[in-house]
Design a protein around this motif. Sequence first.
Motif, PDB file in Angstrom:
ATOM      1  N   THR A 194       0.844  -1.191   0.000  1.00  0.00           N
ATOM      2  CA  THR A 194       0.000   0.000   0.000  1.00  0.00           C
ATOM      3  C   THR A 194       0.882   1.246   0.000  1.00  0.00           C
ATOM      4  OG1 THR A 194      -1.736  -1.180   1.169  1.00  0.00           O
ATOM      5  CG2 THR A 194      -1.823   1.219   1.251  1.00  0.00           C
TER       6      THR A 194
ATOM      7  N   SER B 224      -1.061  -0.942  -4.089  1.00  0.00           N
ATOM      8  CA  SER B 224      -2.459  -1.334  -3.896  1.00  0.00           C
ATOM      9  C   SER B 224      -3.420  -0.214  -4.254  1.00  0.00           C
ATOM     10  CB  SER B 224      -2.708  -1.735  -2.439  1.00  0.00           C
ATOM     11  OG  SER B 224      -1.911  -2.831  -2.090  1.00  0.00           O
TER      12      SER B 224
ATOM     13  N   ASN C 238      -7.254  -1.486  -0.863  1.00  0.00           N
ATOM     14  CA  ASN C 238      -6.883  -1.153   0.507  1.00  0.00           C
ATOM     15  C   ASN C 238      -8.112  -1.090   1.414  1.00  0.00           C
ATOM     16  OD1 ASN C 238      -4.457  -0.399   2.141  1.00  0.00           O
ATOM     17  ND2 ASN C 238      -5.786   1.324   2.626  1.00  0.00           N
TER      18      ASN C 238
ATOM     19  N   PRO D 108      -6.801   4.696   2.277  1.00  0.00           N
ATOM     20  CA  PRO D 108      -5.453   5.166   2.619  1.00  0.00           C
ATOM     21  C   PRO D 108      -5.452   6.674   2.878  1.00  0.00           C
ATOM     22  CG  PRO D 108      -5.507   4.169   0.415  1.00  0.00           C
ATOM     23  CD  PRO D 108      -6.899   4.203   0.919  1.00  0.00           C
TER      24      PRO D 108
END
Length: 133
Positions: free
Chosen positions: A11, A38, A43, A51
């Motif tokens: 990520t 990602s 995520n 995120p």
Amino acid sequence: MPERTVITFGTFDVFHVGHVRVLKRAAELGDRLVVGVSADALNIAKKGRAPVFNQDERLEIIASLAVVDEVFVEESLEKKRDYIVEHGADVLVMGDDWKGRFDWVGDVCEVVYLPRTPSVSTTGLIEHIAGLS
């Protein structure tokens, strides 16, 4: 000798020294480092939250690193084999928190699990920052 391509995934949210170290160690295992970042949707599905930095920002951060030769968006965990084949990877590198979970791609590439940097985690950093607000 043919070029050796290494691929890794992550990520890479709230980029930190642990990310730098794993990418440097991954790059040392070959001639070319390809990184799957990602997708935001992946995520959210994996961690139950978006995120901090969106996928375009995270792609830009990872692409700016000298050790990284190519980046792409990882849309699905189930497509690891497809990504490995598509990018011609000889080695898959994952953190040792995934140990054994990607051995199933060992027929198309070598699988290496690298130790994580102790005491550094994105989740821990986010929780720490949130606690200071």
